[in-house]
Design an enzyme around this catalytic site. Structure first.
Site, PDB file in Angstrom:
ATOM      1  N   HIS A 358       0.779  -1.242  -0.040  1.00 18.42           N
ATOM      2  CA  HIS A 358       0.042   0.000   0.009  1.00 18.42           C
ATOM      3  C   HIS A 358       0.845   1.293   0.002  1.00 18.42           C
ATOM      4  O   HIS A 358       0.326   2.176   0.180  1.00 18.42           O
ATOM      5  CB  HIS A 358      -0.963  -0.116   1.231  1.00 18.42           C
ATOM      6  CG  HIS A 358      -2.016  -1.115   1.378  1.00 18.42           C
ATOM      7  ND1 HIS A 358      -3.361  -0.716   0.913  1.00 18.42           N
ATOM      8  CD2 HIS A 358      -1.987  -2.278   1.539  1.00 18.42           C
ATOM      9  CE1 HIS A 358      -3.947  -1.931   1.052  1.00 18.42           C
ATOM     10  NE2 HIS A 358      -3.127  -3.033   1.427  1.00 18.42           N
ATOM     11  N   LYS A 546      -9.321  13.440   4.817  1.00 12.84           N
ATOM     12  CA  LYS A 546      -8.250  12.323   4.876  1.00 12.84           C
ATOM     13  C   LYS A 546      -7.059  12.527   6.107  1.00 12.84           C
ATOM     14  O   LYS A 546      -7.169  13.589   6.357  1.00 12.84           O
ATOM     15  CB  LYS A 546      -7.458  12.420   3.622  1.00 12.84           C
ATOM     16  CG  LYS A 546      -6.856  13.783   3.094  1.00 12.84           C
ATOM     17  CD  LYS A 546      -6.020  13.502   1.886  1.00 12.84           C
ATOM     18  CE  LYS A 546      -7.067  13.654   0.506  1.00 12.84           C
ATOM     19  NZ  LYS A 546      -7.106  12.405  -0.321  1.00 12.84           N
ATOM     20  N   ARG A 547      -6.386  11.561   6.310  1.00 13.16           N
ATOM     21  CA  ARG A 547      -5.191  11.688   7.003  1.00 13.16           C
ATOM     22  C   ARG A 547      -4.409  13.060   6.903  1.00 13.16           C
ATOM     23  O   ARG A 547      -4.283  13.246   5.782  1.00 13.16           O
ATOM     24  CB  ARG A 547      -4.440  10.408   7.587  1.00 13.16           C
ATOM     25  CG  ARG A 547      -5.152   9.382   8.137  1.00 13.16           C
ATOM     26  CD  ARG A 547      -5.355   9.799   9.548  1.00 13.16           C
ATOM     27  NE  ARG A 547      -4.240   9.675  10.279  1.00 13.16           N
ATOM     28  CZ  ARG A 547      -4.008   8.790  11.112  1.00 13.16           C
ATOM     29  NH1 ARG A 547      -4.810   7.761  11.308  1.00 13.16           N
ATOM     30  NH2 ARG A 547      -2.796   8.894  11.894  1.00 13.16           N
ATOM     31  N   LYS A 552      -0.012  14.719   1.382  1.00 10.15           N
ATOM     32  CA  LYS A 552      -1.295  14.804   0.915  1.00 10.15           C
ATOM     33  C   LYS A 552      -1.615  16.305   0.799  1.00 10.15           C
ATOM     34  O   LYS A 552      -2.544  16.545   0.229  1.00 10.15           O
ATOM     35  CB  LYS A 552      -2.203  14.143   2.037  1.00 10.15           C
ATOM     36  CG  LYS A 552      -2.240  12.609   2.124  1.00 10.15           C
ATOM     37  CD  LYS A 552      -3.283  12.177   3.040  1.00 10.15           C
ATOM     38  CE  LYS A 552      -3.017  10.710   3.284  1.00 10.15           C
ATOM     39  NZ  LYS A 552      -3.667   9.795   2.335  1.00 10.15           N
ATOM     40  N   THR A 654      -8.693   6.217  -1.801  1.00 13.64           N
ATOM     41  CA  THR A 654     -10.139   5.827  -1.942  1.00 13.64           C
ATOM     42  C   THR A 654     -11.364   6.891  -1.770  1.00 13.64           C
ATOM     43  O   THR A 654     -12.210   6.640  -2.249  1.00 13.64           O
ATOM     44  CB  THR A 654     -10.459   4.533  -1.039  1.00 13.64           C
ATOM     45  OG1 THR A 654      -9.715   4.976   0.127  1.00 13.64           O
ATOM     46  CG2 THR A 654      -9.692   3.435  -1.576  1.00 13.64           C
ATOM     47  N   LYS A 658     -15.112   7.813  -3.513  1.00 16.37           N
ATOM     48  CA  LYS A 658     -16.438   8.112  -2.812  1.00 16.37           C
ATOM     49  C   LYS A 658     -16.832   9.281  -3.244  1.00 16.37           C
ATOM     50  O   LYS A 658     -18.006   9.254  -3.477  1.00 16.37           O
ATOM     51  CB  LYS A 658     -15.973   7.751  -1.208  1.00 16.37           C
ATOM     52  CG  LYS A 658     -15.591   6.716  -0.682  1.00 16.37           C
ATOM     53  CD  LYS A 658     -15.287   6.790   0.624  1.00 16.37           C
ATOM     54  CE  LYS A 658     -14.365   5.349   0.904  1.00 16.37           C
ATOM     55  NZ  LYS A 658     -13.383   5.613   2.288  1.00 16.37           N
TER      56      LYS A 658
HETATM   57  C1  26Q Z   1       3.170   0.311  10.655  1.00 24.64           C
HETATM   58  C2  26Q Z   1       4.308   0.065  11.444  1.00 24.64           C
HETATM   59  C3  26Q Z   1       3.953   0.413  12.528  1.00 24.64           C
HETATM   60  C4  26Q Z   1       2.884   1.385  13.004  1.00 24.64           C
HETATM   61  C5  26Q Z   1       1.945   1.622  12.086  1.00 24.64           C
HETATM   62  C6  26Q Z   1       2.264   1.205  10.722  1.00 24.64           C
HETATM   63  C7  26Q Z   1       1.039   1.533   9.641  1.00 24.64           C
HETATM   64  C8  26Q Z   1      -0.278   1.308   9.981  1.00 24.64           C
HETATM   65  C9  26Q Z   1      -1.139   2.011   8.886  1.00 24.64           C
HETATM   66  C10 26Q Z   1       1.535   1.938   8.399  1.00 24.64           C
HETATM   67  C11 26Q Z   1       0.539   2.217   7.425  1.00 24.64           C
HETATM   68  C12 26Q Z   1      -0.617   2.240   7.795  1.00 24.64           C
HETATM   69  C13 26Q Z   1      -1.564   2.817   6.679  1.00 24.64           C
HETATM   70  C14 26Q Z   1      -1.308   2.977   5.416  1.00 24.64           C
HETATM   71  C15 26Q Z   1      -2.357   3.389   4.589  1.00 24.64           C
HETATM   72  O1  26Q Z   1      -3.620   3.526   4.795  1.00 24.64           O
HETATM   73  N1  26Q Z   1      -2.117   3.219   3.326  1.00 24.64           N
HETATM   74  C16 26Q Z   1      -3.238   3.793   2.293  1.00 24.64           C
HETATM   75  O2  26Q Z   1      -3.772   2.745   1.683  1.00 24.64           O
HETATM   76  C17 26Q Z   1      -4.923   2.942   0.888  1.00 24.64           C
HETATM   77  C18 26Q Z   1      -5.632   1.646   0.661  1.00 24.64           C
HETATM   78  O3  26Q Z   1      -4.801   0.831  -0.418  1.00 24.64           O
HETATM   79  C19 26Q Z   1      -4.412   3.753  -0.305  1.00 24.64           C
HETATM   80  O4  26Q Z   1      -5.722   4.044  -0.755  1.00 24.64           O
HETATM   81  C20 26Q Z   1      -3.669   5.062   0.039  1.00 24.64           C
HETATM   82  O5  26Q Z   1      -3.082   5.554  -0.984  1.00 24.64           O
HETATM   83  C21 26Q Z   1      -2.434   4.531   1.155  1.00 24.64           C
HETATM   84  O6  26Q Z   1      -1.940   5.651   1.585  1.00 24.64           O
END
Ligand code: 26Q
Length: 807
Positions: A358, A546-547, A552, A654, A658
């Protein structure tokens, strides 16, 4: 499932209320009704849930397990009613009783077991898997605390714990009899067995009991109910007995209890920067070990096959690298517990596991220190080490052309375990989440692996469930669509394309316009209630939700607002269409610059919203605690969808899908799935601006961009940056020096200044387009018409046929 008349539903309600809450309808609170309706729905779906399970067993159906550290499911009552076919009758019954469904639904606490895109994608996928009749289940962690609740105090983000299980969660069922044990730490001892092989014995491990809680996943009106299994960490029964006995070890045990329960204690709130915290690694192994043990138990019970054929019936999709310990853990269980040889276990593992990537952001790539892994998971580490050795040896002998690349490709290097390498090497499929993202993986980020395993790489462009994100959140638009093209689009979202025939149909365009107005009115009321700011319902609702992350570029958005404000101050009679800029964003608690941007947005809002000199032409709204339920209210009211990441950085996005599906027009860069949206709707129906991915990558590689040059030559930019630096906004004196320095002295790593001018220009086109209402409505309808491709049903069909090989 059964159907009810309105009267029958009312009777059911009354009956349940008296039995469950000992109340008559007139005395029932909204919360009483929430629990009672949930219970009715659960009664309805339980027989189907059992039947679905029995069918899978009887037919020995091949099954997919979607392993994810996050499931951002939001609320379930309304969507379960919808999918059970009870929503209309329930709403009608409540209306007759003089009750408002929304007031009842909102008593459900959002299940916020995810950060953002990745977690919400997992939730959309479960909905599509069930709705398309596939045998697929989710497996995650039942965090006691979900993603923090955000409060804003004087522009500063404050995080509050999200104790979502405070009151009973009606959708879950605890299944203690299906608990399994997960072991941490200890030592590994090898004993030779009579057949010459080795037996591995673990000593002095810490034992944790993983208790599953099952949540039903209801398919859309198809009698399928799959399962989302959430694991909770508890003390093992023997150890809890010790606690109740008199002992001088009491505090030692209490301490141990505490550390066990921490494993499913809270969701880590970072979504794009990786931090090597021991507890996080424990969570990951806990999820992986519990899930795979459960899978093996069921496999042995349900299939008349040896474990050497497990991959014929089971596929495990891992959501990013977070569950990538599935590779060594499946190896361990097959070898140490089930007696398979290395080669047998490797064949099963690499034919069972599939990996989705991702992100290409280097700071988000997971690496764990070898010392931590060794100490926490000694046997798993041995297996990772062996996988690594065998892989590197294979490279040396079978790919002499790659010999100098071995250190870059190894799983273990620099005393770190590279989880992405483990995931690629240990799986049969590696996919990106949008076309451009997969291309970047193949050509750049994972180029060497692509050279080694070209067939493993594939693309699966993300999607969203149109049932929640159109049918449920925007019932008026859905009805307007059904009125002209019939209801087939609900089961076949590609049929939305028929709307193109109505893109010149005045009555339909009027209807669409009327619906958008009504949705905007509703949101305006919510905004007024939450912020006290009255917004112009005729203004353009320009939305970025979004976050919060530098890539972003919420900063670019707020710079545009400041620019417009500066223009209006200089020329108050300037003829511009009023705009309302709406933001929703949580920042990771330790992400300083992201929090500064939130503060800046609030600061700009506090000046712009109250400046009488600009005649209410601009408003800036920051809605706090952005989550799934809030998204459901904002999205139907959006006119403009801001998708303005630095090109090459957003894997897919995403939210873009939406908002498009709800008739908003996108202003965006050629990044992630925006590109695929543009390809469908054409340049005339989207506002594309800014650097392309290749240009961004070239700048990173060869330099050549100097942010200061823009500061020195563009008066608009210099003015804005100076206002930040010297606190020259209105009369207040708040400075944003960190943002200023980041742009000018870290050379604007996300190209905010570089894209500023094209962004402003693109917004001028937006403004001009909005003046021609008819044209705008046509563009809006065109976007809705093409949005069918972005239903997660399409995505899941691709996963099912190309990766999972499900029928
Ligand atoms: C990893 C290690 C330790 C702590 C947290 C994490 C961690 C947690 C969540 C790393 C990444 C995430 C989330 C990533 C994320 O949401 N990525 C998004 O995924 C979407 C679905 O595929 C995409 O549409 C977005 O572009 C992408 O940023």
């Amino acid at each position: 499932m059964k159907t009810y008349s309105k009267e029958a539903f009312v009777t059911l309600l009354e009956d349940k209320l008296t039995r469950k809450r000992r109340k008559h309808i007139e005395d029932a609170s909204d919360k009483d009704l929430y629990y009672v309706i949930s219970s009715i729905v659960k009664d309805e779906l339980t027989p189907q849930w059992l039947k679905t399970k029995e069918n899978y067993q009887k037919n020995e159906t091949r099954q997919v397990y979607y392993l994810s550290m996050e499931f951002l499911i939001g609320r379930l009552l309304e969507s379960n009613l919808l999918n059970c076919g009870l929503l209309d009758v329930c709403n009608a019954a409540l209306k007759d009783l003089g009750r408002n469904p929304e007031d009842i639904f909102k008593h459900e606490h959002d299940a916020g077991l995810g950060n953002g895109g990745l977690g919400r994608l997992a939730a959309c996928f479960l909905d599509s898997i069930a709705s398309l009749n596939y045998a697929g289940h989710g497996s995650g962690i039942r965090y006691r605390y979900g993603l923090f609740e955000q409060r804003i105090i004087h522009g500063n983000q404050i995080e509050l714990p999200d104790y979502w299980l405070k009151e009973e969660y009606p959708w879950e069922t605890r299944k203690s009899d299906e608990s399994v044990e997960v072991h941490f730490g200890g030592t590994v001892h090898m004993h030779p067995k009579s057949d010459g092989s080795l037996e591995f014995v673990y000593q002095d491990t810490d034992k944790v009991t993983a208790v599953p809680y099952d949540v039903p996943v209801v398919g859309y009106q198809n009698n399928v109910v799959n399962t989302l299994r959430l694991w909770s960490a508890e003390l093992s029964p023997e150890e809890s007995d010790i606690l109740s006995e008199p002992s001088n070890q009491y505090y030692h045990h209490l301490d141990h209890t505490h550390s066990v329960e921490q494993i499913s204690g809270f969701l880590y709130p970072d979504d794009s920067s990786y931090e090597g915290k021991e507890l996080r690694l424990k969570q990951q192994f806990f999820l992986v070990s519990a899930t795979i043990q459960g899978i093996i138990i069921k496999f042995k019970r349900n299939f008349d096959l040896p474990l050497t054929k497990m991959h014929e019936k089971i596929v495990i999709q891992i959501n990013d690298t977070h569950p990538s310990l599935a590779v060594p853990e499946l190896m361990r269980l097959l070898m140490d517990e089930e007696g398979l040889s290395w080669d047998e276990a490797w064949k099963v593992t690499t034919n069972t596991i599939a990996y989705t990537n991702h992100t290409t952001l280097s700071e988000a790539l997971e690496k764990w220190s070898t010392s931590l892994v060794k100490q926490l998971l000694p046997r798993v580490y041995m297996i990772i080490d062996e996988i690594n050795e065998r892989f590197c040896q294979g490279l040396w002998f079978d790919h002499p052309e790659m010999r100098d690349k071995i250190p870059e490709l190894a799983i273990i290097s620099d005393e770190q375990v590279h989880m992405a390498h483990l995931a690629i090497i240990g799986s049969f499929s590696v996919n990106g989440v949008a076309r451009i993202h997969t291309e970047i993986l193949k050509k750049k980020e994972m180029k060497n692996f692509y050279h080694l395993f070209p067939k493993r790489f594939n693309n699966k462009t993300n999607g969203i469930t149109h049932r929640r994100w159109l049918l449920q959140v925007n019932p008026c638009l859905s009805e307007a669509i059904t009125d002209v093209i019939g209801p087939q689009w609900i089961k076949h979202p590609n049929k939305l394309i028929s709307l193109l025939r109505y893109s010149n149909d005045a009555p339909f365009l009027d209807k669409i316009d009327q619906v958008k107005r009504k949705n905007k009115q509703t949101l305006a009321e919510l905004i007024h209630k939450q912020t006290g700011v009255a917004i112009d319902e005729e203004s353009i609702f320009d939305v970025q939700i979004k976050r919060l992350h530098e890539y972003k570029r919420q900063l670019l958005n707020i710079f545009h607002v400041i620019y417009l404000y500066n223009e209006l101050k200089e020329n108050p009679s300037m003829d511009i269409t009023p705009r309302t800029f709406i933001f929703g964003a949580k920042a990771a608690p330790s992400y300083h610059l992201a929090k500064e941007v939130i503060k800046l947005i609030h600061h700009v809002a506090s000046i712009v919203n109250f400046d009488k000199g600009i005649n209410d032409k601009l408003k800036v709204i920051f809605l706090e605690n952005y989550n799934v339920s809030l998204a459901e209210k904002i999205i139907p009211a959006a006119d403009i969808s801001e998708q303005i990441s630095t090109a090459s950085k957003e894997a897919s996005g995403t939210g873009n899908m939406k908002m498009m599906m709800n008739g908003a027009l996108t202003i965006g860069t050629l990044d992630g799935a925006n590109i695929e949206i543009r390809d469908l709707v054409g340049d005339e129906n989207i506002f594309i601006f800014g650097l392309k991915a290749q240009e961004v990558l070239n700048y990173y590689q060869h330099g050549g961009y100097i942010a200061k040059d823009i500061y020195n030559t563009d008066d608009r930019v210099r003015k804005i940056l100076d206002q930040l630096h010297y606190g020259e906004f209105g009369a207040q004196e708040i400075e944003f020096k960190d943002i200023f320095y980041n742009i000018l002295y870290h050379n604007d790593p996300y190209f905010v200044l570089k894209d500023f001018d094209p962004y402003i220009e693109s917004h001028e086109l937006v403004e001009r387009a909005y003046r021609n209402k008819r044209e705008w409505q046509k563009m809006s309808v065109t976007n809705i018409a093409y949005s069918g491709k972005f239903s997660s049903d399409r995505t899941i069909k691709e996963y099912a046929s190309e990766i999972w090989k499900l029928r």
